[in-house]
Design an enzyme around this catalytic site. Structure first.
Site, mmCIF file in Angstrom:
data_model
loop_
_atom_site.group_PDB
_atom_site.id
_atom_site.type_symbol
_atom_site.label_atom_id
_atom_site.label_comp_id
_atom_site.label_asym_id
_atom_site.label_seq_id
_atom_site.Cartn_x
_atom_site.Cartn_y
_atom_site.Cartn_z
ATOM 1 N N TRP A 1 0.801 -1.221 0.000
ATOM 2 C CA TRP A 1 0.000 0.000 0.000
ATOM 3 C C TRP A 1 0.840 1.280 0.000
ATOM 4 C CZ3 TRP A 1 -0.536 -4.230 3.186
ATOM 5 C CH2 TRP A 1 -1.674 -5.032 2.975
ATOM 6 N N ASP A 2 2.165 1.164 -0.128
ATOM 7 C CA ASP A 2 3.048 2.328 -0.018
ATOM 8 C C ASP A 2 2.925 2.960 1.362
ATOM 9 O OD1 ASP A 2 4.900 4.270 -0.675
ATOM 10 O OD2 ASP A 2 3.505 5.516 -1.796
ATOM 11 N N PHE A 3 2.839 2.132 2.388
ATOM 12 C CA PHE A 3 2.780 2.604 3.766
ATOM 13 C C PHE A 3 4.196 2.715 4.353
ATOM 14 C CE2 PHE A 3 -1.845 1.112 4.632
ATOM 15 C CZ PHE A 3 -2.329 2.319 4.171
ATOM 16 N N LYS B 1 1.416 6.471 7.928
ATOM 17 C CA LYS B 1 0.480 6.865 6.886
ATOM 18 C C LYS B 1 -0.906 6.264 7.110
ATOM 19 C CE LYS B 1 3.677 7.435 2.954
ATOM 20 N NZ LYS B 1 3.965 6.943 1.585
#
Length: 800
Positions: A476-478, A505
């Protein structure tokens, strides 16, 4: 006999026809959209209300008073439904009722004309109803301008003690105030009582206006203050030294950095040799820069450039320190392998940890699997010699890679600011993800061991002491986006515990023991949704920090959808029902999925500020969802890029990915407000003390059109805050053009100053060693969403 002519004159007909047409069009829109929504399993209200409006409009067009009465029935039913669907929250009710309220006034005003078609005379009741409804709309419109708490402060207010004699802050040497990242100023000359008197003391210009196209340049700098000099860096890798009392430029340095995107400089590093002279002589006169010895540095500034260099500058004259690296420069591309233009650069401040300067780097996440390494390196602060390297993909590499080799390509990087505890001699690294972000089927367990984690390494050797992962197998691009806060929290027994507090995030806040990495606040592994994308694997659980508050990450339902009117709310409901949403960890798939919060957060790179005297931590957030789906390789568009929104290629995997902000057709977030808040959290009780929406629509609005209205709906925030011992929290990272001061005890906005353009920078405060005057300084280069840009540095002070 009654007049059979439904509308006897054109003067009487046209107002009725206009209102009838408006009702008919509204009914048609709601009916068609409502049918589609109902087919998707959504609310039946819209189709029922739409049919009612269609009949109402048709009757009014025919000159039948019954049409107005039917409209009244629909309006009353809408009122009941709105309260049932949204509760008594102001902004959700506005979305459901305000536009219909306006139409209700028009219907009431033409009702007497409709009655005339029957040959009768209408009483004044319709006009009374129109007046009452109009008054209610006016009251609602006025209330929209009234700031309101989401969580109001309760109980006794915290006390704010004056700074003890001789204990005040004298310099701001680090991006986060200290290497602990607390953004706290032990200053009290500007306080809650007199902050209303702040005025501009001076304004300077960098001459470096950031141009924002796509993921372009942004001014996100927090200045440093060393003695009587202020140091700023610009998005294009320039450094400027200014007099703290006047803003007069003393020197500037241009690194001539080049990058195709993501140009920014969030901060400089600073290091001084023990016993190094101050920048001013005892007389207060500035050092004679013209006669300074070139290249001899005892006080150094470290500039991270957008093209992967680390430059050491003499803080006295701005000249490169010849003894550092190669004539003042360390080439950070060494040992990295091939770096396509713009794929690796420095965006966050270097960490000065004792006699080391430690850097990570931003990697362009989603171009391909074989991207530049995410290695973290520590250099001797005086010579620039490499002391250690931490390569998460190959821990055996502790300095330079072997001849002919490189650091691990695509390994998790550290792009956010790092923290340092000098007593433990540990450096804390907030890590990103192994590239690319949204497909992990090719990652091994070793690849993901340190991703989306906080990693504590020995400052002397770079050896890992502990790590704690905050997202498992991150799809999730966390990335961990912000500098960790190092803070000693009360243990309930009269002592303290050495804590590390990390915002994320995904809206989670973790509190760990910074010695061991064990949670201080409870963390619970919970089952999360599992996807079905061919070739992907999924973590069965994710860590939830249940012992700390979560911010802005509740799972959305249809009734959370919002719009400026019922019409764009309906479209948002339709969009929501066509997507798969299973909470924060909704896995990407071949269908549209909704990730909330999205990859911008939640919380982002601005981090937090703290009032240590009252154990209050201040957190700003944004609430922007991300709609995404995976694209099979053979269907990827040829023009896909790895920057911001749209299609990203992820070359080397079976899929690219599409990413879009979860916005309505008007460009407004589809979920209900607020879209950004400031929250105070008690680090002793671990509870929210207060929470307020931050930012207005004065400088933004539907379709990007500036509304010019200071309606405090709460807009996405981006940038750091500043806390002071006098009980103030300063913040400028909003979508409107203001620097604000909040009461740290209550969250009430008690002062604001209009900026020429928006700001994403961190406010900073200092006391001049020459005049004894306290200043608050802010860079204003432009808000993220706004095309209006500038190059301002503005200092505020109390009047003499």
């Amino acid at each position: 006999m009654k007049n059979p002519d439904p509308l006897p004159s054109r003067a009487v007909r046209w107002p009725v026809w206009i209102v009838a047409a408006l009702v008919l069009l509204s009914g048609l829109f709601l009916t068609l959209g409502g049918v589609y929504l109902a087919v998707l399993g959504g609310s039946l209200y819209f189709v029922v209300a739409g049919l009612g409006l269609l009949v109402s409009g048709w009757l009014m067009a025919r000159g039948r008073p019954a049409g107005a009465w039917l409209f009244l029935v629909v309006m009353l039913a809408t009122l009941v439904w709105a309260v049932w669907d949204a509760g008594l929250e102001f902004w959700p009710l506005v979305s459901r009722l305000f536009a219909f309220g306006v139409i209700s006034v028009l219907v009431a005003l033409v009702y007497p004309l409709l009655v005339r078609t029957t040959g009768e005379r209408a009483g004044r009741g319709a006009y009374v109803l129109a007046g009452v409804t109009a008054l209610a709309l006016i009251v609602a419109g006025a209330y929209a301008f009234v700031p309101s708490h989401i969580v109001a402060a309760q109980g006794p207010a915290p006390s704010f003690q004056p700074v003890a004699q001789g204990q005040g802050q004298t310099e701001w040497r680090h991006w986060g105030g200290t290497t602990a990242g607390d953004r706290f100023a032990r200053l009290d000359q500007i306080n809650r009582d007199n902050v209303k008197n702040l005025q501009v003391a001076w304004t300077a210009h960098t001459g470096d206006i950031p141009v924002s196209t796509g993921a372009g340049a942004e001014d996100q700098n927090t200045p440093l203050q060393i003695d009587d000099t202020l140091y700023v860096c610009t998005p294009y890798s320039k450094v400027i030294a200014l007099d703290v009392d006047t803003g007069k430029e003393r020197w500037r340095f241009d690194a001539k950095g080049k990058a195709p995107s993501w140009q920014r400089c969030r901060g400089l590093g600073y290091h001084a040799d023990e016993g190094a002279p101050d920048a001013t002589q005892s007389s207060g006169a500035a050092i004679d820069v013209d006669n300074a010895v070139p290249g001899v540095c005892t006080r150094r500034l470290y500039l991270p450039t957008v093209d992967a260099r680390l430059i050491a500058l003499n803080a006295d004259d701005g000249q490169p320190c010849a003894g550092f690296g190669d004539n003042g420069t360390v080439d950070l591309s060494q040992g990295m392998g091939e770096i396509p233009f713009g794929w690796y650069q420095q965006t966050s401040t270097p960490l000065v940890a004792g006699d080391l300067v430690v850097v990570g780097g931003r990697v362009a996440d989603n171009w391909a699997v074989d991207e530049p390494p995410g290695v973290v390196r520590a250099f001797d602060a005086r010579t620039g010699a490499l002391v250690w390297a931490w390569d998460s993909g190959n821990p055996a590499i502790t300095k330079e890679p072997p001849p002919g080799g490189t650091y691990s390509r695509g390994a998790p990087n550290v792009w956010a600011a790092m923290a340092y505890d000098p007593e433990l001699n540990l450096v804390y690294l907030p890590t990103g993800n192994r590239t690319p972000d949204f497909f992990g089927g090719l990652r091994t367990e070793d690849d993901g061991r340190y991703s989306s984690s906080v990693v504590a390494v020995d400052a002397a050797t770079g050896a890992v002491r502990w790590h704690f992962q905050m997202t498992h197998h991150d799809l999730w691009d966390f990335d961990i986006p912000a500098q960790p806060l190092l803070y000693d929290v009360p243990d309930g027994k009269g002592g303290t515990l050495p804590a590390l507090v990390q915002v994320t995030k995904q809206g989670e806040i973790f509190m760990l023991n910074r010695v061991t990495g064990e949670p201080i606040a409870e963390v619970e592994e919970r089952p999360v949704p599992q996807g079905d994308l061919p070739g992907e694997r999924y973590s069965p659980t994710q860590p939830y920090s249940v012992g700390m508050p979560s911010i802005g990450n509740t799972t959305l339902v249809e009734s959370d959808m919002w719009g400026a009117t019922p019409f764009d709310q309906l479209l948002c409901r339709i969009t929501f029902k066509t997507m798969r949403h299973e909470g924060v960890y909704t896995p990407p798939g071949l269908d549209w999925g909704l990730q909330m919060p999205g990859s911008l957060g939640g919380m982002n790179w601005g981090g937090v500020s703290v009032d240590p005297n009252n154990h209050l931590m201040f957190v700003n957030d944004m609430r922007l969802g991300l709609a995404n789906y995976m694209i099979p390789r053979d269907k990827m568009p040829s023009n896909a890029s790895g920057i911001e929104m749209g299609a990203v290629p992820q070359v080397g995997t079976p899929y690219g990915a599409m990413r879009q902000r979860f916005l309505s057709q008007l460009g407004i977030p589809c979920q209900k407000p607020p879209f950004g808040t400031m929250t105070a959290i008690d680090l002793e009780t671990r509870q929210i003390v207060w929470q307020v929406p931050v930012g207005t629509v004065k400088d933004t609005g539907p379709l990007g059109i500036r509304m010019g209205l200071p309606i405090p709906i709460g807009m996405p925030t981006l940038g750091p805050s500043l806390a002071t011992q006098s009980g103030l929290v300063f913040f400028a990272g909003t979508q409107d053009f203001y620097l604000r001061a909040f009461d740290a005890a209550t969250g009430k906005e008690i002062w604001k100053s209009r900026l020429p353009v928006g700001s994403q920078s961190g406010p900073m405060t200092y006391v001049s060693p020459k005049t004894g005057k306290q200043y608050v300084v802010i860079n204003a280069g432009g808000a993220r969403q706004s095309p209006e840009r500038g190059d301002y540095i503005i200092a505020y002070a109390l009047p003499d």
